[in-house]
Design a protein around this motif. Sequence first.
Motif, PDB file in Angstrom:
ATOM      1  N   SER A 138       4.957   0.492   0.326  1.00 32.86           N
ATOM      2  CA  SER A 138       4.573   1.622   1.106  1.00 32.86           C
ATOM      3  C   SER A 138       5.173   1.410   2.459  1.00 32.86           C
ATOM      4  O   SER A 138       5.851   0.565   3.214  1.00 32.86           O
ATOM      5  N   ASN A 140       2.681   5.266   0.756  1.00 32.90           N
ATOM      6  CA  ASN A 140       2.518   4.545  -0.726  1.00 32.90           C
ATOM      7  C   ASN A 140       4.168   4.720  -1.491  1.00 32.90           C
ATOM      8  O   ASN A 140       4.431   5.698  -1.510  1.00 32.90           O
ATOM      9  N   ALA A 141       4.158   4.014  -2.890  1.00 33.90           N
ATOM     10  CA  ALA A 141       4.544   4.351  -4.004  1.00 33.90           C
ATOM     11  C   ALA A 141       5.209   5.639  -4.321  1.00 33.90           C
ATOM     12  O   ALA A 141       5.797   5.844  -5.268  1.00 33.90           O
ATOM     13  N   GLN A 142       3.944   6.093  -4.855  1.00 32.26           N
ATOM     14  CA  GLN A 142       3.436   7.756  -5.410  1.00 32.26           C
ATOM     15  C   GLN A 142       4.059   8.158  -4.295  1.00 32.26           C
ATOM     16  O   GLN A 142       2.869  10.061  -5.021  1.00 32.26           O
ATOM     17  N   ASN A 143       3.880   8.532  -3.138  1.00 34.79           N
ATOM     18  CA  ASN A 143       3.946   9.874  -1.804  1.00 34.79           C
ATOM     19  C   ASN A 143       2.970  10.058  -1.241  1.00 34.79           C
ATOM     20  O   ASN A 143       3.129  11.277  -0.761  1.00 34.79           O
TER      21      ASN A 143
END
Length: 479
Positions: free
Chosen positions: A2, A23-26
């Motif tokens: 993040s 986070n990594a998934q926006n």
Amino acid sequence: MSKTILAIDVGSTKVAAVIAEVNAQNGVTITGHGVVESKGVKKGVITNIELASKSIKKALNDARRIAGNNISVATVSISNAYARSLNSSGIVNIPHKDISVKEIKRVMDTALYNANIPNEFEVIHVLPYNFKVDDQDFIEDPYGMNASRLEVSVNIIMTQKSALSNLTKAVRAAGLEIGGIVLNSYASAIAVMGDDERELGVAVIDMGGQTSNLIIHVGNSIRYNDFLAVGSNHITNDLSMALHTPLNVAEKVKIRHGNLLESSNESIELPVIGDEESRNPVPLETVHAIILARVEEALMLLAKSIDKSALREQIGAGAVLTGGMTKLKGMRELAQAIFGMPVRIGLPRELDGMYEEMKDPAFSTVVGLLLHQAGGHTQYEIDFGKNLLHHKEVSTSETLDDLQLGGRKEEGSSEEKEFSFDFNEPGKKEKKNRRSSRRGAEKNVEAEEEAFDFGDLPKPSKEEGGGLGKFVNWMKQLF
């Protein structure tokens, strides 16, 4: 992994600072926020840098204290007040290649280069709304297509350099660096638009305290933006002057009795300006008429702006109203009658960790700033820093085209220079060591051949005469 982001909305009535984690998934999770009264800003323009910076700093400190994070780089909103837009186009050749992110950036840069940008303006967004690949028009996404030519039509949004400079000074005086600048109506649109509305075309109107900002989103991006220096504070001022009552009382009357649908036969007693002990009876019918007149005027001016855009026929999803002024009862019905199209009130998209007070149309801009940083921008966009924002995973070959791992030749030299990459493959290190040893031995031989010691010169004999002897002695002393 993040990352932490900070968004600051510098409005005419409030300054909102929000810290969040992406986070990594926006996905966005809000961790801290601060909202204070805005000072030094009028009608979207900074009028006092010192007061504006104090408001920004106070909101920032509140957000930092809640989040427990001292982030110092922010994405900041800028008002439509001095924003302008123009259309441009660009074309590039792509000989025997597939279209990559590099080509898309190149064609958008060409469109920006072709645009006639006034000297007193600075570009903040370059938004493509139509790609053309060879002779095929209306391409949604040219990425990966095989073509010999790529064309693009873009909408360039720019703002006055002086307004941008003043905003930058105010933000830096608060101890922050600017990581990005986003037009506030663009940010609001990101926060309230749905996917169907993007597809069908929509007008998003952010009606704030002192300004109303309009954007029209058609196809892939914003096609039109406009500004109106009218907001909910003007209703308060009208009530205060017409009813001869203090501004804070007029604000309460607006919030409590503001109704655009129907009036009441009742009366209320209001204090008089300068003599709050005295009371004047005021019919609610008068209050209704004052509020209705101001709101009607604002909506009719916005309707004229929509007509001026020449895009009305492409607005299939109607209009979305957001901002604090939309909380007046009956706003949707009145706007629908004046605009002649479907209208809804837009609330900002709900995010994880969102505070209750932020689930309000007045916070659409700051929520949109967070979403823009988390990838909610248009499919391709050149931002304030002249960087291309996109959603593609760029391969190594696209970013390291000029790097040749095997070695490269210097211009004007036939000798090859080697890079010191160690790939840890069997045999390569030994070959490299042997090659280095061989070169070292060759250099030693060359050094021995080239070295010359005057002490090794033969001593001249007496028969050789004094001339040579003197010469040898002179050379020894010299070196």
